[in-house]
Design an enzyme around this catalytic site. Structure first.
Site, short mmCIF file in Angstrom:
data_model
loop_
_atom_site.label_atom_id
_atom_site.label_comp_id
_atom_site.label_asym_id
_atom_site.label_seq_id
_atom_site.Cartn_x
_atom_site.Cartn_y
_atom_site.Cartn_z
N LYS A 1 0.85 -1.20 0.00
CA LYS A 1 0.00 0.00 0.00
C LYS A 1 0.88 1.24 0.00
O LYS A 1 1.90 1.28 0.71
CB LYS A 1 -0.89 -0.04 1.25
CG LYS A 1 -1.94 1.06 1.32
CD LYS A 1 -2.80 0.90 2.58
CE LYS A 1 -3.91 1.90 2.67
NZ LYS A 1 -4.75 1.71 3.88
N SER B 1 -9.56 1.55 2.92
CA SER B 1 -8.76 2.34 2.02
C SER B 1 -7.67 1.55 1.28
O SER B 1 -7.10 2.07 0.33
CB SER B 1 -8.09 3.48 2.79
OG SER B 1 -7.23 2.97 3.80
N SER C 1 -9.61 -0.61 7.17
CA SER C 1 -9.08 -0.46 5.81
C SER C 1 -8.42 -1.68 5.19
O SER C 1 -8.15 -1.68 4.00
CB SER C 1 -8.11 0.71 5.76
OG SER C 1 -8.85 1.89 5.62
N1 GLN Z 1 -13.04 3.95 6.63
C1 GLN Z 1 -12.36 4.41 7.79
C2 GLN Z 1 -11.98 5.86 7.64
O1 GLN Z 1 -12.32 6.42 6.66
C3 GLN Z 1 -11.16 3.56 8.05
C4 GLN Z 1 -9.96 3.93 7.29
C5 GLN Z 1 -8.75 3.10 7.62
O2 GLN Z 1 -8.85 2.07 8.27
N2 GLN Z 1 -7.62 3.60 7.24
O3 GLN Z 1 -11.40 6.45 8.48
#
Ligand code: GLN
Length: 482
Positions: free
Chosen positions: A79, A154, A178
């Site tokens: 990532k 994400s 994410s």
């Molecule tokens: N969807 C969550 C957010 O927008 C989690 C994001 C993540 O785990 N990086 O914060």
């Protein structure tokens, strides 16, 4: 060769028997990327020069009979918020476009030492803020099961790459789901380890008290193998836990008969898609057939989790993202102007809409006069959520829930309404707030052929048990449940 049908373990076996060379596999990996990734768009950066050089060296080592690591010659995707020396780390943001990391994250270093070969850096929501990968400043990644749908986020690029066969394994990061969310939407396995299990050194900070690096793979065994490699203390991360790392892979086949599985009633209420619900219920029956004891449990503070998370995560983000000022990293705008104006211009043009929204929310929650009412209150709720789990783990060994209330949604379906996007995190964020390990494993598909994810959570540092319980579901055919 189709990487979609091959596991890391099988690949390493083929190398060992000299049935295949690493160079051949890296060649077909980039071939697959060329063929598939113009549609899926999982990758921001590719590193073929290093990958081929490493493949060549690995082939030599194997040919000379040297003992090589457990992930020797396995193509991995990383990532793009995890640093690799001499490779750009964009975090999916204009503000870091062209920024080249001067050092390598511990997790990547450990994968490298185990023989894995990094093939590229994957797309993500800007600074990992989002659940769909639509917040990337560069492009939208598509779900390989249906190109009109999001891959989840994400870590959407990492999950889509594993699912489409353009890498075998991938690293993601999980602050509120994410890794597990895109795993669920793309039909692969995603693990978020306990807070402190994997070093955060080299992971660009979003919300430091919640962030963890996690794994994506097609099978539980591969994730167990990756975790065995990347988990463990690292003196470069002061929050890394000095806890022994169990032999995750070896323990996978230990019996799970009599394991107590808790099913929280708060996770089966309104908003849960009926097809998701019925597959998860079928998943529960698989565990019953394996001799596990299913119990209903209660996690009463679940309903406050979204509010608490979006205060804590944004508060921490507002402080972590203060470092992008046009001086230290990447983009600088209006370089000849006065300092304040340079800051303003750089941040104005460098950050996307969602990141700005979060910086504003977080700064507000931390400001004098609101700090106690919002931030401190959210921290108290976080403690109550942790207590819910502690009480539950007195009665059960693992907790089973859906990973998400729905299957992958359509591209642009939720972008106009950030709140509806935040609400999709309801089942994944409690795990981060409590610092627990969590895994999403495939649990069949809906009537349109879209993957459904089943989530398991265990007590702190109980990854070994969690992986074992997940692996045996897979072995019993739970992943392809009808
Ligand atoms: N969807 C969550 C957010 O927008 C989690 C994001 C993540 O785990 N990086 O914060």
């Amino acid at each position: 060769m189709n990487l979609k049908d091959i596991t890391a373990e099988k690949l390493v076996g083929l190398y060992r028997n000299r049935d295949l060379t690493v160079t051949e596999v890296i060649t077909s990996t980039y071939g697959e990327i060329e063929r598939i990734d113009k549609d899926v768009r999982a990758f921001i950066t590719l590193c073929p020069l290093r990958a081929f050089e490493e493949a060549r060296r690995m082939d030599e080592r194997i040919a000379s009979g040297e003992t090589v690591g457990p992930l020797a010659g396995v193509p991995v995707a990383i990532k793009d918020n995890i640093a690799i020396r001499d490779v750009q780390t964009t975090c999916g943001s204009r503000i870091l476009e062209g920024y080249v990391s001067p050092y390598t994250a511990t997790a990547v270093e450990r994968l490298h030492r185990a023989g894995a070969i990094v093939i590229g850096k994957t797309n993500l929501d800007e600074f990992a803020m989002g659940s769909s990968t639509e917040n990337s400043a560069f492009f939208v990644t598509r779900n390989p099961h249906d190109l009109n749908r999001v891959p989840g986020g994400s870590s959407g690029g990492s999950a889509a790459s594993v699912a489409s066969g353009t890498s075998i394994l991938a690293l993601g990061s999980d602050t509120g789901g994410s890794v597990r969310t895109p795993a669920s939407f793309c039909g692969v396995v995603g693990v978020k380890p306990s807070y402190g299990r994997v070093s955060r050194y080299g992971l660009v900070a979003f919300a430091s008290s919640l962030d963890q690096i996690g794994t994506l793979s097609k099978s539980v065994r591969e994730s167990a193998q990756m975790l065995e490699v990347i988990c463990g203390f690292d003196h470069f991360d002061s929050t890394s836990a000095d806890q022994a790392v169990d032999e995750f892979v070896k323990n996978l086949d230990q019996p799970i008969r009599d394991v107590r599985i808790g099913v929280p009633k708060e996770y089966f209420i309104g908003g849960l898609d009926p097809e998701v619900k019925s597959k998860i219920e079928a998943g529960i029956r698989v565990y019953e057939s394996l001799g596990c004891h299913i119990q209903e449990i209660s996690l009463p503070h679940t309903e406050y989790a979204i509010a608490a998370y979006y205060l804590i995560a944004t508060a921490e983000a507002s402080s972590n993202l203060a470092r992008y000022d046009g001086v230290r990293y990447g983009l600088r705008k209006a370089g000849n102007a006065a300092l304040q104006e340079m800051y303003r211009e750089t941040r104005h043009s460098g950050f996307g809409k969602e990141v700005k929204r979060r910086i504003l929310l977080g700064t507000y929650a931390l400001s004098a006069g609101y700090y106690d009412a919002y931030y401190v209150k959210a921290l108290k709720v976080r403690t109550l959520i942790l207590r819910d789990f502690q009480q539950a783990f007195e009665r059960v060994d693992v907790i089973l829930t859906p990973t998400l209330p729905t299957v992958a949604f359509k591209i642009a379906e939720k972008t106009a309404d950030p709140l509806s996007m935040y609400l999709s995190d309801i089942f994944t964020i409690t795990c981060n707030l409590a610092g627990l390990p969590g895994i999403s494993i495939p649990c069949g598909k809906n009537s349109e052929g879209l993957p459904i994810g089943l989530q398991l959570m265990a007590n702190h540092f109980q990854e070994s048990l969690m992986l074992r319980v997940a692996h045996q579901f897979e072995k019993a055919g739970g992943c392809n449940i009808n």
